[in-house]
Write an enzyme that holds these catalytic residues in place. Structure first.
Site, PDB file in Angstrom:
ATOM      1  N   GLU A  45      10.031   1.264  10.571  1.00 40.56           N
ATOM      2  CA  GLU A  45      11.115   2.217  10.306  1.00 40.56           C
ATOM      3  C   GLU A  45      10.461   3.589  10.408  1.00 40.56           C
ATOM      4  O   GLU A  45       9.662   3.966   9.553  1.00 40.56           O
ATOM      5  CB  GLU A  45      11.719   1.939   8.929  1.00 40.56           C
ATOM      6  CG  GLU A  45      13.159   2.394   8.815  1.00 40.56           C
ATOM      7  CD  GLU A  45      13.287   3.784   8.266  1.00 40.56           C
ATOM      8  OE1 GLU A  45      13.347   4.728   9.085  1.00 40.56           O
ATOM      9  OE2 GLU A  45      13.302   3.933   7.034  1.00 40.56           O
TER      10      GLU A  45
ATOM     11  N   LYS B  27       0.842  -1.197   0.000  1.00 43.39           N
ATOM     12  CA  LYS B  27       0.000   0.000   0.000  1.00 43.39           C
ATOM     13  C   LYS B  27       0.877   1.246   0.000  1.00 43.39           C
ATOM     14  O   LYS B  27       1.515   1.585   0.990  1.00 43.39           O
ATOM     15  CB  LYS B  27      -0.919   0.049   1.219  1.00 43.39           C
ATOM     16  CG  LYS B  27      -2.016   1.098   0.970  1.00 43.39           C
ATOM     17  CD  LYS B  27      -2.640   1.658   2.219  1.00 43.39           C
ATOM     18  CE  LYS B  27      -1.882   2.789   2.840  1.00 43.39           C
ATOM     19  NZ  LYS B  27      -1.778   4.018   2.028  1.00 43.39           N
TER      20      LYS B  27
ATOM     21  N   CYS C 188      13.755  10.476   6.575  1.00 43.31           N
ATOM     22  CA  CYS C 188      13.693  10.050   7.982  1.00 43.31           C
ATOM     23  C   CYS C 188      15.031  10.223   8.677  1.00 43.31           C
ATOM     24  O   CYS C 188      15.083  10.534   9.855  1.00 43.31           O
ATOM     25  CB  CYS C 188      13.179   8.620   8.089  1.00 43.31           C
ATOM     26  SG  CYS C 188      14.095   7.475   7.081  1.00 43.31           S
TER      27      CYS C 188
ATOM     28  N   GLY D 136       7.042   5.004   8.191  1.00 48.57           N
ATOM     29  CA  GLY D 136       6.217   6.205   8.292  1.00 48.57           C
ATOM     30  C   GLY D 136       6.450   6.883   9.623  1.00 48.57           C
ATOM     31  O   GLY D 136       7.521   6.745  10.230  1.00 48.57           O
ATOM     32  N   SER D 137       5.430   7.586  10.080  1.00 51.86           N
ATOM     33  CA  SER D 137       5.587   8.392  11.291  1.00 51.86           C
ATOM     34  C   SER D 137       5.566   7.507  12.540  1.00 51.86           C
ATOM     35  O   SER D 137       4.957   6.434  12.562  1.00 51.86           O
ATOM     36  CB  SER D 137       4.463   9.419  11.373  1.00 51.86           C
ATOM     37  OG  SER D 137       3.221   8.762  11.431  1.00 51.86           O
TER      38      SER D 137
ATOM     39  N   GLU E 296      10.380  15.847  15.259  1.00 54.09           N
ATOM     40  CA  GLU E 296      10.735  15.700  13.843  1.00 54.09           C
ATOM     41  C   GLU E 296       9.887  16.664  13.010  1.00 54.09           C
ATOM     42  O   GLU E 296       8.659  16.645  13.088  1.00 54.09           O
ATOM     43  CB  GLU E 296      10.474  14.263  13.387  1.00 54.09           C
ATOM     44  CG  GLU E 296      10.863  14.050  11.935  1.00 54.09           C
ATOM     45  CD  GLU E 296      10.673  12.605  11.469  1.00 54.09           C
ATOM     46  OE1 GLU E 296       9.595  12.052  11.708  1.00 54.09           O
ATOM     47  OE2 GLU E 296      11.616  12.068  10.872  1.00 54.09           O
TER      48      GLU E 296
HETATM   49  P1  ADP Z   1       3.415  10.830   7.313  1.00 61.92           P
HETATM   50  O1  ADP Z   1       3.080  11.341   8.683  1.00 61.92           O
HETATM   51  O2  ADP Z   1       4.826  10.954   6.955  1.00 61.92           O
HETATM   52  O3  ADP Z   1       2.427  11.236   6.258  1.00 61.92           O
HETATM   53  P2  ADP Z   1       2.201   8.357   7.904  1.00 61.92           P
HETATM   54  O4  ADP Z   1       2.827   7.579   8.978  1.00 61.92           O
HETATM   55  O5  ADP Z   1       0.932   9.081   8.163  1.00 61.92           O
HETATM   56  O6  ADP Z   1       3.310   9.291   7.372  1.00 61.92           O
HETATM   57  O7  ADP Z   1       1.953   7.462   6.630  1.00 61.92           O
HETATM   58  C1  ADP Z   1       2.805   6.446   6.193  1.00 61.92           C
HETATM   59  C2  ADP Z   1       1.966   5.358   5.586  1.00 61.92           C
HETATM   60  O8  ADP Z   1       1.114   4.835   6.602  1.00 61.92           O
HETATM   61  C3  ADP Z   1       1.048   5.787   4.458  1.00 61.92           C
HETATM   62  O9  ADP Z   1       0.999   4.759   3.480  1.00 61.92           O
HETATM   63  C4  ADP Z   1      -0.283   5.925   5.147  1.00 61.92           C
HETATM   64  O10 ADP Z   1      -1.377   5.756   4.286  1.00 61.92           O
HETATM   65  C5  ADP Z   1      -0.215   4.796   6.145  1.00 61.92           C
HETATM   66  N1  ADP Z   1      -1.117   4.933   7.298  1.00 61.92           N
HETATM   67  C6  ADP Z   1      -1.557   6.050   7.884  1.00 61.92           C
HETATM   68  N2  ADP Z   1      -2.397   5.772   8.891  1.00 61.92           N
HETATM   69  C7  ADP Z   1      -2.502   4.421   8.960  1.00 61.92           C
HETATM   70  C8  ADP Z   1      -3.224   3.499   9.796  1.00 61.92           C
HETATM   71  N3  ADP Z   1      -4.018   3.913  10.761  1.00 61.92           N
HETATM   72  N4  ADP Z   1      -3.070   2.182   9.567  1.00 61.92           N
HETATM   73  C9  ADP Z   1      -2.254   1.737   8.596  1.00 61.92           C
HETATM   74  N5  ADP Z   1      -1.578   2.552   7.766  1.00 61.92           N
HETATM   75  C10 ADP Z   1      -1.681   3.875   7.936  1.00 61.92           C
END
Ligand code: ADP
Length: 497
Positions: free
Chosen positions: A268, A193, A302, A246-247, A399
């Site tokens: 990560e 995804k 990151c 991601g975050s 961050e």
């Molecule tokens: P950023 O804050 O850098 O935008 P995110 O951590 O929000 O990064 O997003 C990284 C990935 O995690 C994206 O593919 C996003 O769609 C996905 N994501 C965000 N929220 C969720 C969730 N609740 N469950 C699973 N995946 C998620």
């Protein structure tokens, strides 16, 4: 300056994007079950330039089913050498389509075209080749039990199963490939995804996966939102592992949700990485590296070096040098060959970064360079240097994920106290040390609480080098032997003779 890509390639891409992109499930391109699509925005203009299928729970359900069937069926029959051949075939197709992939990445994410070419095309194909090598080298061990009797005991390393790969928007293509390559080398199947901000290059990847000849269902690509498609992957009881980049906030949420079936999770996450410049450093190298370590990809990295610690003796020279680079950087659309720094990925990210600059100024930091949004369309922000920053300020602790550097100074203090300052963060992803003194370098390397230490340069990401974080920067490591093994389970087999 001539564009490093053919205008006709851009025209073709735009024509292809006139139709919404589809999901790739069980070897076929299909719309979302709901029929819904979402808008994709070009961060250089703020305009919608494409639409992607909004996959959600039902689509994830179908993708997991396909991935399970492929895992138990045709993919389990492909030999390790066969998996390696497929990964190499995919690397070659990525190189063939390099121009289109890099253009997609630039339109979608905003990064300069040449950076997209390097990160997406070179980075991704190297990941595939490296991991192709592992496919034939995943082994167990023979073991000598101490119980009375005669034994033959050994371990098997088996693929963990169906993997959900959830990737962010900062380096969309190479992040996706860096997850699927080791997963496939280990014999897993995948539901990928991409982030909702940058779904397009993953769809191109899906086309190449089909062309390379992977059996249907081995890789499925579901575009959609985190809260719907992403959440459905993490909640699904037939997903054996989630690999997430991601975050930190979403990473923690994933851990909580993954307890349903106790799926394996690797994370990560974010960073607030220190850069330490000692007085004996090679400043001709350290200054541009410190600048590009935070301004590269507009700071949306990151492992960005976002906290710069400079020794008193060279402080003025380093800070002037970094500020000069910040002022001189050409900020513009990624398609402009003169551009050195593109826009932020989204309006939301722009607001977030500007909020941090205001907060820094409010807490007493000086905005030495930049600090403003670039006038006009698109999500551009100036490369920004904050001086007079100190521990406790939000800009030093959190961050930002933007081109904002916090600069601090240090004096003749012992390495323990300096390391304590550098380590005073909830993160622990990366750190950079600049000194010509080998002893200082290695003593500091031991003291850094971070998954990576770069001494006197280096990009830090290599398919062979473990990447990941201490503390709240994550769980586990990607890349290297550890990266492949993270997609395996170990089974002990004991035979009483
Ligand atoms: P950023 O804050 O850098 O935008 P995110 O951590 O929000 O990064 O997003 C990284 C990935 O995690 C994206 O593919 C996003 O769609 C996905 N994501 C965000 N929220 C969720 C969730 N609740 N469950 C699973 N995946 C998620």
């Amino acid at each position: 300056m001539n564009a490093p890509f053919a205008a006709t390639a851009l025209d073709k891409l735009r024509a292809d994007l006139a139709r919404p992109t589809e999901l790739f499930i069980d070897g076929a391109f299909v719309p979302a079950a709901s029929g819904e699509t979402f808008e994709v925005v070009d961060p250089a203009t703020g305009q919608v330039f494409a639409h992607s299928a909004a996959g959600a729970k039902e689509d994830i359900g179908r993708a997991v089913k396909a991935a399970r069937a492929a895992f138990e069926g045709p993919w389990s029959k492909v030999t390790p050498a066969g998996r390696a051949r497929l990964l190499i075939a995919l690397a070659e197709l990525i190189e063939r389509d390099g121009e289109a992939i890099a253009l997609t990445e630039t339109l979608d994410n905003g990064m300069p075209y040449m950076m997209a070419k390097f990160a997406a095309v070179v980075g991704a194909s190297e990941q595939l080749r490296y991991n192709a090598g592992w496919a034939t080298k995943i082994t167990g061990e023979t073991v000598a039990p101490s119980a009375p009797g005669e034994w033959h005991a050994f371990t098997l390393r088996e693929p963990v199963g169906v993997v959900g790969a959830i990737v962010p928007w900062n380096f969309p293509f190479v992040m996706a490939v860096a997850k699927i390559a080791p997963a496939l080398a280990a014999g897993c199947t995948v539901i990928l995804k991409p982030a909702e901000q940058t779904p397009l290059s993953a769809v191109h990847l899906a086309k190449l996966i089909a062309e390379a000849g992977f059996p249907a269902g081995v890789v499925n690509v579901v575009t959609g939102f985190g809260e719907t498609a992403g959440a459905a992957i993490v909640e699904h009881d037939d997903v054996d592992k989630v690999s997430f980049t991601g975050s930190t906030q979403v990473g923690k949420h994933i851990v909580r949700v993954a307890t349903g079936n106790l799926k394996r999770v690797t994370l990560e996450l974010g960073g607030k990485s220190p850069v330490l410049i000692f007085p004996d450093a090679d400043l001709a190298k350290a200054i541009p590296a410190a600048a590009m370590g935070i301004f590269g990809n507009a700071g949306q990295v990151c492992a960005a070096g976002s906290r710069l610690f400079v020794h008193d003796k060279v402080y003025d020279q380093v800070v002037e040098g970094v500020q000069g680079m910040a002022r001189g950087l050409k900020v513009g659309p990624g398609l402009d060959p003169a551009t050195q720094m593109g826009p932020l990925v989204s309006e939301e990210q722009l607001a977030r970064v500007m909020g941090y600059v205001e907060s820094g100024a409010g807490e007493g930091a000086s905005v030495a360079v930049g600090g403003a949004r670039v006038a006009g369309e698109g999500y551009f922000v100036e490369p920004t240097v904050l001086t007079g920053t100190a521990a406790g300020m939000k800009v030093v602790e959190e961050e930002i994920f933007g081109p904002v550097l916090s600069v601090m100074r240090f004096g003749d203090e012992d390495l323990d106290s300096l390391a304590a300052k550098a380590n005073a963060t909830t993160y622990g992803l990366s750190s950079r040390i600049w000194t010509r003194d080998i002893s200082t370098a290695l003593r500091m390397a031991k003291r850094m609480k971070a998954g990576g230490v770069l001494v006197n340069g280096g990009a830090g990401v290599d398919p062979a080098l473990p990447l990941g974080g201490f503390k709240q920067s994550g769980w586990g490591r990607e890349n290297g032997r550890m990266g492949v093994e993270a997609y395996t389970e170990v089974k002990s087999v004991t035979v009483q003779l």
